[in-house]
Design a protein around this motif. Structure first.
Motif, PDB file in Angstrom:
ATOM      1  N   ILE A 198     -10.825 -17.401  13.935  1.00  0.00           N
ATOM      2  CA  ILE A 198     -11.104 -18.317  15.034  1.00  0.00           C
ATOM      3  C   ILE A 198     -10.041 -19.415  15.024  1.00  0.00           C
ATOM      4  N   ASP A 199      -9.412 -19.624  16.165  1.00  0.00           N
ATOM      5  CA  ASP A 199      -8.359 -20.641  16.220  1.00  0.00           C
ATOM      6  C   ASP A 199      -8.658 -21.759  17.214  1.00  0.00           C
ATOM      7  N   ALA A 200      -9.862 -21.749  17.785  1.00  0.00           N
ATOM      8  CA  ALA A 200     -10.294 -22.821  18.670  1.00  0.00           C
ATOM      9  C   ALA A 200     -11.809 -22.941  18.556  1.00  0.00           C
ATOM     10  N   ALA A 201     -12.306 -24.161  18.419  1.00  0.00           N
ATOM     11  CA  ALA A 201     -13.754 -24.332  18.277  1.00  0.00           C
ATOM     12  C   ALA A 201     -14.191 -25.701  18.791  1.00  0.00           C
ATOM     13  N   ASP A 202     -15.397 -25.711  19.341  1.00  0.00           N
ATOM     14  CA  ASP A 202     -16.102 -26.938  19.681  1.00  0.00           C
ATOM     15  C   ASP A 202     -17.326 -26.974  18.790  1.00  0.00           C
ATOM     16  N   ILE A 203     -17.492 -28.053  18.034  1.00  0.00           N
ATOM     17  CA  ILE A 203     -18.555 -28.139  17.036  1.00  0.00           C
ATOM     18  C   ILE A 203     -19.367 -29.405  17.279  1.00  0.00           C
ATOM     19  N   ILE A 204     -20.678 -29.257  17.320  1.00  0.00           N
ATOM     20  CA  ILE A 204     -21.590 -30.391  17.500  1.00  0.00           C
ATOM     21  C   ILE A 204     -22.461 -30.471  16.257  1.00  0.00           C
ATOM     22  N   VAL A 205     -22.425 -31.615  15.584  1.00  0.00           N
ATOM     23  CA  VAL A 205     -23.231 -31.832  14.377  1.00  0.00           C
ATOM     24  C   VAL A 205     -24.215 -32.957  14.659  1.00  0.00           C
ATOM     25  N   GLU A 206     -25.502 -32.646  14.556  1.00  0.00           N
ATOM     26  CA  GLU A 206     -26.532 -33.673  14.717  1.00  0.00           C
ATOM     27  C   GLU A 206     -26.809 -34.289  13.357  1.00  0.00           C
ATOM     28  N   MET A 207     -26.880 -35.627  13.333  1.00  0.00           N
ATOM     29  CA  MET A 207     -27.100 -36.365  12.088  1.00  0.00           C
ATOM     30  C   MET A 207     -28.569 -36.803  11.999  1.00  0.00           C
ATOM     31  N   SER A 208     -29.011 -37.108  10.794  1.00  0.00           N
ATOM     32  CA  SER A 208     -30.424 -37.411  10.544  1.00  0.00           C
ATOM     33  C   SER A 208     -30.927 -38.661  11.262  1.00  0.00           C
TER      34      SER A 208
ATOM     35  N   VAL B  60     -24.639 -38.038  16.915  1.00  0.00           N
ATOM     36  CA  VAL B  60     -24.121 -36.699  17.153  1.00  0.00           C
ATOM     37  C   VAL B  60     -22.607 -36.747  17.018  1.00  0.00           C
ATOM     38  N   VAL B  61     -22.062 -35.852  16.205  1.00  0.00           N
ATOM     39  CA  VAL B  61     -20.619 -35.759  16.005  1.00  0.00           C
ATOM     40  C   VAL B  61     -20.114 -34.582  16.829  1.00  0.00           C
ATOM     41  N   ASN B  62     -19.108 -34.825  17.661  1.00  0.00           N
ATOM     42  CA  ASN B  62     -18.464 -33.765  18.430  1.00  0.00           C
ATOM     43  C   ASN B  62     -17.045 -33.599  17.900  1.00  0.00           C
ATOM     44  N   VAL B  63     -16.714 -32.384  17.508  1.00  0.00           N
ATOM     45  CA  VAL B  63     -15.371 -32.107  16.993  1.00  0.00           C
ATOM     46  C   VAL B  63     -14.790 -30.949  17.794  1.00  0.00           C
ATOM     47  N   ARG B  64     -13.586 -31.134  18.281  1.00  0.00           N
ATOM     48  CA  ARG B  64     -12.878 -30.055  18.977  1.00  0.00           C
ATOM     49  C   ARG B  64     -11.578 -29.818  18.224  1.00  0.00           C
ATOM     50  N   VAL B  65     -11.390 -28.559  17.832  1.00  0.00           N
ATOM     51  CA  VAL B  65     -10.153 -28.178  17.155  1.00  0.00           C
ATOM     52  C   VAL B  65      -9.539 -27.002  17.896  1.00  0.00           C
ATOM     53  N   ASN B  66      -8.219 -26.973  17.941  1.00  0.00           N
ATOM     54  CA  ASN B  66      -7.544 -25.887  18.621  1.00  0.00           C
ATOM     55  C   ASN B  66      -6.123 -25.789  18.108  1.00  0.00           C
ATOM     56  N   TRP B  67      -5.823 -24.703  17.479  1.00  0.00           N
ATOM     57  CA  TRP B  67      -4.449 -24.467  17.061  1.00  0.00           C
ATOM     58  C   TRP B  67      -3.971 -23.127  17.622  1.00  0.00           C
ATOM     59  N   GLY B  68      -4.656 -22.612  18.631  1.00  0.00           N
ATOM     60  CA  GLY B  68      -4.279 -21.353  19.262  1.00  0.00           C
ATOM     61  C   GLY B  68      -3.657 -21.542  20.629  1.00  0.00           C
TER      62      GLY B  68
END
Length: 152
Positions: free
Chosen positions: A34-44, A48-56
């Motif tokens: 996987i070379d591109a992702a959108d990630i949502i992390v819910e905290m306690s 909410v953390v939103n991370v977007r990574v893309n190296w493709g």
């Protein structure tokens, strides 16, 4: 984000893609990651953390990344070489150390901690939790479901 909020990650939802598929220079590689992702992390605590990574990206285009933490009490985002923290009507900007990529800082701190017999700034437990979140993101991409982190 655990350090900023004092909260723990509780769930992860992610979508990922392999944009490198079919690119001529990668044709000899059978197992592309996987070379591109959108990630949502819910905290306690509700953040909410939103991370977007893309190296493709297309040839010659730089990789893209974006991080944003939002929640009931604050918003945090990198702005150039600074970190902006917004809480209510208060907005603070903090300088990040010049020319010090994250991994270099972490490695130097670990070496210093070993030499001085102290605990590093980022502990093994921090690394374990980061790894659990990363694995949860990959599992979410695979299943299309939210992954709960109940066993952290």
């Amino acid at each position: 984000m655990r350090w900023i909020t004092g909260e723990e990650p509780v769930s992860v939802f992610a979508r990922g893609h392999i944009f490198g598929k079919g690119k001529e220079r990668l044709l000899g590689i059978d197992d592309l990651a996987i070379d591109a992702a959108d990630i949502i992390v819910e905290m306690s605590g509700g953040h909410v953390v939103n991370v977007r990574v893309n190296w493709g990206m297309p040839e010659g285009f730089p990789s893209l990344g974006n991080e944003l933490l939002v929640g009931p009490n604050l918003a945090v985002r990198p702005v150039g070489s600074k970190l902006e923290i917004i809480s209510g009507s208060e907005r603070n900007t903090y300088d990040l150390p010049p020319n010090s990529p994250g991994s270099t800082v972490r490695i130097n701190d670990m070496v210093d901690a070993v030499r001085k017999g102290r605990e590093p700034e980022v502990t093994g437990e921090d690394g374990r939790i980061a790894l659990a979140v990363s694995i949860a993101a990959l599992n979410s991409i695979k299943t299309g479901e939210v992954v709960k982190l109940s066993s952290l």
